[in-house]
Scaffold this active site. Sequence first.
Site, PDB file in Angstrom:
ATOM      1  N   HIS A 195       0.842  -1.191   0.000  1.00  0.00           N
ATOM      2  CA  HIS A 195       0.000   0.000   0.000  1.00  0.00           C
ATOM      3  C   HIS A 195       0.882   1.247   0.000  1.00  0.00           C
ATOM      4  O   HIS A 195       2.111   1.142   0.155  1.00  0.00           O
ATOM      5  CB  HIS A 195      -0.967   0.026   1.197  1.00  0.00           C
ATOM      6  CG  HIS A 195      -0.302  -0.184   2.526  1.00  0.00           C
ATOM      7  ND1 HIS A 195       0.563   0.719   3.078  1.00  0.00           N
ATOM      8  CD2 HIS A 195      -0.368  -1.210   3.400  1.00  0.00           C
ATOM      9  CE1 HIS A 195       0.979   0.267   4.237  1.00  0.00           C
ATOM     10  NE2 HIS A 195       0.449  -0.919   4.462  1.00  0.00           N
TER      11      HIS A 195
HETATM   12  P1  TYD Z   1      -1.784  -2.729   7.647  1.00  0.00           P
HETATM   13  O1  TYD Z   1      -1.181  -1.377   7.772  1.00  0.00           O
HETATM   14  O2  TYD Z   1      -2.635  -3.007   6.449  1.00  0.00           O
HETATM   15  O3  TYD Z   1      -0.648  -3.847   7.731  1.00  0.00           O
HETATM   16  P2  TYD Z   1       0.581  -4.123   6.748  1.00  0.00           P
HETATM   17  O4  TYD Z   1       0.965  -2.829   6.116  1.00  0.00           O
HETATM   18  O5  TYD Z   1       1.665  -4.665   7.601  1.00  0.00           O
HETATM   19  O6  TYD Z   1       0.145  -5.140   5.762  1.00  0.00           O
HETATM   20  O7  TYD Z   1      -2.600  -3.011   8.962  1.00  0.00           O
HETATM   21  C1  TYD Z   1      -3.188  -4.270   9.256  1.00  0.00           C
HETATM   22  C2  TYD Z   1      -4.385  -4.039  10.153  1.00  0.00           C
HETATM   23  O8  TYD Z   1      -3.989  -3.442  11.387  1.00  0.00           O
HETATM   24  C3  TYD Z   1      -5.429  -3.109   9.519  1.00  0.00           C
HETATM   25  O9  TYD Z   1      -6.707  -3.659   9.781  1.00  0.00           O
HETATM   26  C4  TYD Z   1      -5.297  -1.817  10.292  1.00  0.00           C
HETATM   27  C5  TYD Z   1      -4.705  -2.230  11.632  1.00  0.00           C
HETATM   28  N1  TYD Z   1      -3.791  -1.189  12.139  1.00  0.00           N
HETATM   29  C6  TYD Z   1      -4.183  -0.384  13.181  1.00  0.00           C
HETATM   30  O10 TYD Z   1      -5.315  -0.482  13.697  1.00  0.00           O
HETATM   31  N2  TYD Z   1      -3.305   0.571  13.649  1.00  0.00           N
HETATM   32  C7  TYD Z   1      -2.074   0.720  13.123  1.00  0.00           C
HETATM   33  O11 TYD Z   1      -1.285   1.613  13.564  1.00  0.00           O
HETATM   34  C8  TYD Z   1      -1.680  -0.119  12.024  1.00  0.00           C
HETATM   35  C9  TYD Z   1      -0.325   0.024  11.379  1.00  0.00           C
HETATM   36  C10 TYD Z   1      -2.551  -1.060  11.569  1.00  0.00           C
END
Ligand code: TYD
Length: 138
Positions: free
Chosen positions: A52
């Site tokens: 992303h």
């Molecule tokens: P995401 O940022 O999509 O993970 P990655 O980039 O590692 O694939 O986040 C995964 C899940 O965690 C998503 O549902 C949002 C939640 N999340 C939070 O609630 N707070 C945060 O600070 C982060 C980074 C993620």
Amino acid sequence: MKIADCKIVELPKILDARGNLSFAEQNKQIPFEIKRTYWIYDVPGGESRGGHAFRENQEFVIALSGAFDVVVDDGEQKKTFTLNRSYYGLYIPKGLWRTMENFSTNSLALEFGSIHYDEQDYIRDYGDFIKLKKDGKI
Ligand code: TYD
């Protein structure tokens, strides 16, 4: 923002017979004010994370333990940064697509963000990212 705006930052390292110590401070080694920290651990073999871009959030990533790759993409070029020492950090500005992959067993990724968690700040579709980039909107 372009790949060239990413940078590897060598963190201070205090060597001691009792073990090593490194640190990072906001607006110093980490070039923004820290609003959030999170960490990624117990990643099963072969999984990748990220995939992303952020509209506003800037990031600083440290491999506290083990190793992994951060692949950064500015819509024109991609670059892989391998993080495998706890005294290096990777600064990623806003507006770049990034994925994290090739996590070693027991790796621990520590991330700092410049804004609070906000799902609206995420661009999760690569096609949307390319379009926004081409239109100069990110
Ligand atoms: P995401 O940022 O999509 O993970 P990655 O980039 O590692 O694939 O986040 C995964 C899940 O965690 C998503 O549902 C949002 C939640 N999340 C939070 O609630 N707070 C945060 O600070 C982060 C980074 C993620």
